[in-house]
Design a protein around this motif. Structure first.
Motif, PDB file in Angstrom:
ATOM      1  N   LEU A 179      -0.061   0.757  -3.668  1.00 15.06           N
ATOM      2  CA  LEU A 179       1.241   1.392  -3.506  1.00 15.06           C
ATOM      3  C   LEU A 179       1.112   2.705  -2.738  1.00 15.06           C
ATOM      4  CD1 LEU A 179       4.237   1.207  -4.411  1.00 15.06           C
ATOM      5  CD2 LEU A 179       3.619   2.640  -6.358  1.00 15.06           C
ATOM      6  N   TYR A 198       0.902   2.096   0.885  1.00 16.14           N
ATOM      7  CA  TYR A 198       2.215   1.710   1.397  1.00 16.14           C
ATOM      8  C   TYR A 198       3.091   2.949   1.570  1.00 16.14           C
ATOM      9  CZ  TYR A 198       6.570  -0.941   1.702  1.00 16.14           C
ATOM     10  OH  TYR A 198       7.761  -1.463   2.119  1.00 16.14           O
ATOM     11  N   GLU A 199       3.083   3.817   0.555  1.00 22.19           N
ATOM     12  CA  GLU A 199       3.888   5.039   0.615  1.00 22.19           C
ATOM     13  C   GLU A 199       3.411   5.958   1.728  1.00 22.19           C
ATOM     14  OE1 GLU A 199       5.815   5.612  -3.725  1.00 22.19           O
ATOM     15  OE2 GLU A 199       5.499   7.251  -2.321  1.00 22.19           O
ATOM     16  N   GLN A 202       4.874   5.012   4.892  1.00 26.62           N
ATOM     17  CA  GLN A 202       6.285   5.388   4.977  1.00 26.62           C
ATOM     18  C   GLN A 202       6.444   6.884   5.252  1.00 26.62           C
ATOM     19  OE1 GLN A 202       8.769   3.000   4.485  1.00 26.62           O
ATOM     20  NE2 GLN A 202       7.146   1.479   4.264  1.00 26.62           N
ATOM     21  N   ARG A 203       5.518   7.692   4.720  1.00 27.91           N
ATOM     22  CA  ARG A 203       5.656   9.140   4.810  1.00 27.91           C
ATOM     23  C   ARG A 203       4.924   9.733   5.995  1.00 27.91           C
ATOM     24  NH1 ARG A 203       6.514  11.697  -0.432  1.00 27.91           N
ATOM     25  NH2 ARG A 203       6.987  10.107  -1.973  1.00 27.91           N
TER      26      ARG A 203
END
Lengths: 702, 702
Positions: free
Chosen positions: A179, A182-183, A186-187
């Motif tokens: 996770l 994945y984050e 995104q960031r």
């Protein structure tokens, strides 16, 4: 068997030249297929060998029926077979000379069932006998972004993203490891490596941290921790990180009842007490994050910004309201927002007549009329050299034409002017502007308070890094008295005295008349307590009388006490300990404990009802110096009670710190089965401290 | 002149049919040009009239040389001319019969200079005389998204975005109002209206809140507050919102020294004390946000989710680690994460053998293998009806094929099953999935802890809404004694006694022999204190002797005291107050104060050193009932000290609450110039309370 792995170099695990995947599947929707897919799709530069007993080719690659059939060396084997086949897989690895394994399979110790635990122990021993390092079982593997090496089934690793990251992540939770990647994508945050440790049968989180500390390409270590298995190693890893000035940001979960329940079932380990953990992290300057967002935000800040030399923050905004919010947040986090000099104020007023010039500096809506205003104002403000960091809130101006260019130039000018100053921009920026600001040496935040929070973390971590052991004096107590099997209060006081802490004048007496004689020698007023290893909570059973002012008082009190205790069924009730009544300016409690997880621990708090009802106590792990003891004293919420009050002097904090430091060093000189030594109360005086009572606990053998 | 505006209906301001812009400019880079541009570009359905003395046309619209030349009615005039022309503009408005004005111009009271203050007062009086409501000056105006009406220069309002919002925002900071709209667009949040109040010469924040409370289309009110000008109206607005069950989320800044400095200079008003504000907000169930992000996140949650009926949260995750984090966060916020029944656990184990089933429920990596698993598991869990809310963390699964459909269906099924249950999803979702989940009645969060934080806010706000005054008893004290100009301790104790609170047996005596007689009547041991309106801090000057056990003791103590005080220069030092020495189980402090901003205030804390050194005191504003007093008692950090301890009973909290409630009601019956009544200590007993000392302060007239 608690011996740790044979080598502490995890390179074989983190940076292998070749990987075999035992249980590689052709079906990319199955775990064994996902692992292979992740390993080959991301462009790993080394070799990948699928092992599959029934297919000559898997996902377009030549497969081998067993590991031993691979014609080349294999550094790392990823094991993705059902739990009952893992032992055989490790035997194969030892035959092949594999150096490290990642066991993704679950069903081991985390189930809480005997079968799982036994199998975990068996595979661990198999690996150890052959010198194989093991990650897992029940983990999500790892990813090394530099070599594009993925040894994980987690779908987040289908796309690796950037390879220039300097942020390392270690997670006990496998799903969180995936996770987090994945984050990060995104960031726009980039990792250098992600390691998930699962059940930690062999490789534990502290060893991964130590490895990451030694990696010069790592700027900051993020850690997701549920439970600490080996407290001493964990503490040592944190100490090494601090010495290497490598910041750690940690999410430590499992503090609530449901959290502890969940963490225990999730990894099959018990959690150390929340207060103990808090003490340990404070001691080593670890930044604790309370949310995923905070973990990322602080990780980003440590990666991008230097450590500021001063707590003074300059705040420049396009919105006075945000300026007030930032000032509050900075102050809340023990930063300083100093007022500007009157010269600087006048210079800003000249630029913007309606500006707020108190620091925070509010440039008002005028920034819409003059795109150069922000730079002009900040140039003026930089004349004042007192600031350790700057926060620049640009509001919506970045979206206006021409502002992007100017902001990027401002960032570069500021960085040239002040190489060691965090430059934190607050606003919504597009990817290109953000990259330009970052390239110039600044960091960008959307939420205003994150900018100040990050500066506080940077500054306070720097302060922790700069702490050195301030004294060469090392407390050691070779001559401690030998304690009986069931130590009494008198034994405890003798021990405390031998450890160099002043104790109340006291003596023991056997029989009522002896008690009177002893009291007269000590001098009135005295306290009379029953003295029996049987009775630990004396006051609960009527075994304590205070403030006796004469021999007659002592005699009648002693007689009453014996009568009462014997009628309550206590046998030996005519031995007493008599001590002088002493008045101090406050009562504290100090304790030494051997914690099952963290080892030797020292505790300090305010005494009596404070410790019991408010749980206002703090801890440290291992031997500490007096400077650290002073920080403990200041961490207690009731600390202001120790300071001078109207009509009352303050406590002798130096001698208090000395006593705490002495207690932290007791462990080496005590019998191993002494589990705790507690002084309650430790009386505080204007000039010194005095132990009034001491309780020593020995582990009940059996 | 403190009279507020003539009408409390702000429709003329918020929902005008026509606007005139005084100072409309052709240059869209100037304030007057931006205002006009914002007003016409967003499709406002009403009329917009530019007023410009030198151009027949501005930005393509017919312009009028003066307001009076406009041939139609004008509801609202936006004034964007330099400060010195504002007065004339308002005169024009009154001639034209305009009902409301927005004064964007700055340079008034916020400058802190007399010229600005005087002009602000003059324009306010001009407006009031003609019944014109005024927003500002020094504000950024307002926007009504439903009618697409923008009366602001702020560049954020160039694009209005969605019109279906139900979140209202009121901000004292103009720049923040614009920034908030910009952020809302970035976050996909929609406002119904944004009102910025600036200097609040006429319309203050409380009136805007009241207006928003009365708007049935508003689901939640966000407020950015720097300073409160009229405490009573502010408190009344909060009370009305609570009664209407309309949640408020508030950023209240200006708590730090720098923050107070900045807020004062920014809006030209003084801030009430942080502890007072904290008490006021707690009392009315206002949610305090500490960051912009929290303001938005809670506003979003109140707009999307119902109030849960129970604090029990069900947590279902794809990552055990996130589950532990969520459990900790929920517990930290006083929610409950109850363990599942053994039947439910068994049913989940049947679906996922390796699942964590303790609540948090961890469905593990199996969700990658079975896309229907989450729904199947939640259907099973919903059999257990104890849960007030649910958090579903989907990890990276939402990005997998087929999951979006299933999540949307799951949300709809859950909402049908439980209409009153917050359904909070945690994960990264694309805009389409997010919209579908929201349309089904769920809310979506990226940061896991925001989902639990929002549930806590929903639940605790619901609890506050459900609080009714639990007693009809209304404290009133018509027969309070008349106090002299400089009240003594005896006057104070008489007042407290007349207010229905038990006081210690006491009497006054003039002269040494009289003191002995009085002491003998009261009964030993006694306390002897000097009794003079001159001496307020008696113990500091040696005017207190405690624990006197005989008439002889009293006589010599009284003589010594007189001698000492007279040698220190105090004249009248042979009057005494004698009171019985009483022992209790704890000392508290209660106080009534008249606050300049907030009006009548009641204070409670633990006594002596706690109140002084730890500042562990709490406040409420206005008259409170005993239920609210009980909440105050529990809010004090040292509250556990009042509970039963080993060998000591607990305090009589019911009588303590009664005393606090009585104090809160003192204001009506006291002279207006009595500014405070303080009992310190108020002794706690197992059965009742007793005031040992009372200090009454009267405002020094002059």
């Amino acid at each position: 068997m608690t011996t740790r792995g044979m080598t502490s170099d995890l390179s074989c695990l983190v940076d292998p030249a070749s990987i075999a995947i035992i249980g590689a599947s052709a079906d990319v929707n199955r775990i064994g297929g996902m692992v292979l897919d992740n390993a080959i799709r991301n462009g790993f530069e080394g070799e990948v060998f699928p092992i599959n007993p029934s297919r000559p080719e898997v996902q377009g690659r030549k497969a081998f029926p067993r590991l031993q059939a691979v014609p080349q060396d294999v550094d790392l084997a990823v094991i993705a077979v059902p739990m009952q086949h893992v032992h055989q897989a490790i035997k194969d690895c030892s035959e092949k000379g594999v150096k490290a394994v990642v066991v993704l399979s679950s069903g081991f110790g985390e189930t809480g069932e005997n079968a799982g635990r036994t199998t975990e122990q068996a595979i661990l021993e198999e690996a150890r006998v052959h010198g194989i390092r093991m990650l897992g079982p029940n983990c999500a593997g790892l990813a090394n972004f530099r070599s594009k090496m993925v040894a994980s089934f987690h779908p987040a690793f289908r796309h690796l993203g950037r390879q220039d990251g300097r942020i390392a992540l270690v997670s006990q939770s496998g799903a969180f490891g995936g996770l987090a990647h994945y984050e990060a994508c995104q960031r726009g945050v980039a990792f250098s490596s992600i390691v998930t440790t699962g059940n930690e049968a062999d490789v534990q989180i502290d060893e991964v941290i130590t490895h990451m500390v030694s990696d010069p390409e790592v700027s900051v270590i993020l850690a997701y921790v549920e439970s600490i298995r080996d407290g001493a190693s964990f503490a040592e890893a944190l100490r090494m990180a601090k010495e290497a000035r490598k910041p750690i940001v940690m999410v430590k979960v499992g503090d609530s009842e449901a959290g502890i329940r969940a963490a225990a079932s999730h990894t099959g380990a018990l959690a150390a007490g929340p207060s103990l953990i808090r003490g340990l992290l404070a001691q080593h300057g670890v930044n604790r994050a309370n949310s995923i967002e905070e973990l990322f935000s602080l990780g980003y800040a440590f990666d991008r910004s230097p450590i500021p030399a001063s707590p003074n923050v300059l705040i420049v905004t396009a919105s006075g309201g945000i300026g007030v919010l930032l000032s509050d947040d900075a102050a809340e986090r023990n930063l300083v927002v100093p007022e500007l000099s009157s010269e600087t104020k006048a210079a800003i007023k000249k630029l913007v007549p309606n500006a707020g010039v108190n620091n925070p500096v509010d440039l008002t809506g005028q920034i819409f009329n003059d795109p150069d205003l922000t730079s002009k104002a900040i140039n003026t403000l930089m004349g004042d050299r007192r600031f350790g960091s700057i926060v620049i809130q640009t509001g919506v101006t970045a979206a206006l034409p021409g502002f992007s260019e100017r902001l990027a130039k401002l960032a570069a000018d500021l960085r040239a002017h002040a190489p060691k100053m965090p430059i934190h921009f607050v606003g919504y920026y597009d990817d290109e502007l953000r990259r330009r600001l970052e390239a110039a040496g600044a960091a960008c935040f959307i939420e205003p308070t994150h900018a100040t929070r990050a500066i506080a973390a940077l500054y306070h971590t720097g302060q922790a890094f700069d702490r050195h052991r301030t004294e060469s004096r090392s407390y050691a107590f070779p001559g401690l008295p030998t304690l009986p099997g069931r130590p009494t209060e008198a034994d405890g006081l003798a021990l405390v005295s031998a450890a160099g802490i002043k104790v109340v004048p006291f003596a023991t007496a056997s029989g009522h008349q002896a008690a009177v004689r002893v009291a007269e020698e000590i001098g009135f007023p005295v306290a009379l307590k029953v003295h029996s290893p049987e009775i630990t909570h004396k006051s609960d059973v009527g075994g304590v009388r205070l403030g006796l002012t004469s021999g007659a008082d002592v005699l009648s009190a002693a007689r009453e006490m014996t009568e009462k205790l014997e009628s309550s069924g206590f046998a030996d009730s005519s031995s007493f300990i008599i001590s002088r009544m002493v008045k101090g300016i406050g009562e504290t409690i100090i304790g030494f404990q051997r914690d099952d997880v963290l080892g030797d621990v020292v505790m300090f708090g305010l005494g009596g009802i404070y410790a019991e009802a408010l749980r206002d106590v703090v801890f440290r792990v291992g031997k500490i110096d007096r400077a650290e003891a002073h920080r403990m004293i200041r961490e207690v919420k009731s600390y202001p009670l120790l300071l001078p009050q109207r009509g009352r002097p303050g406590a002798d904090l130096e001698m208090l710190a000395d006593a705490i430091a002495r207690f932290s060093a007791l462990g080496e000189s005590l019998d191993d089965d002494i589990t705790s030594v507690e002084v309650n109360p430790l009386l505080l005086m204007p000039d010194g401290v005095m132990a009034l009572d001491a309780l020593v606990t020995r582990r009940i053998s059996g």
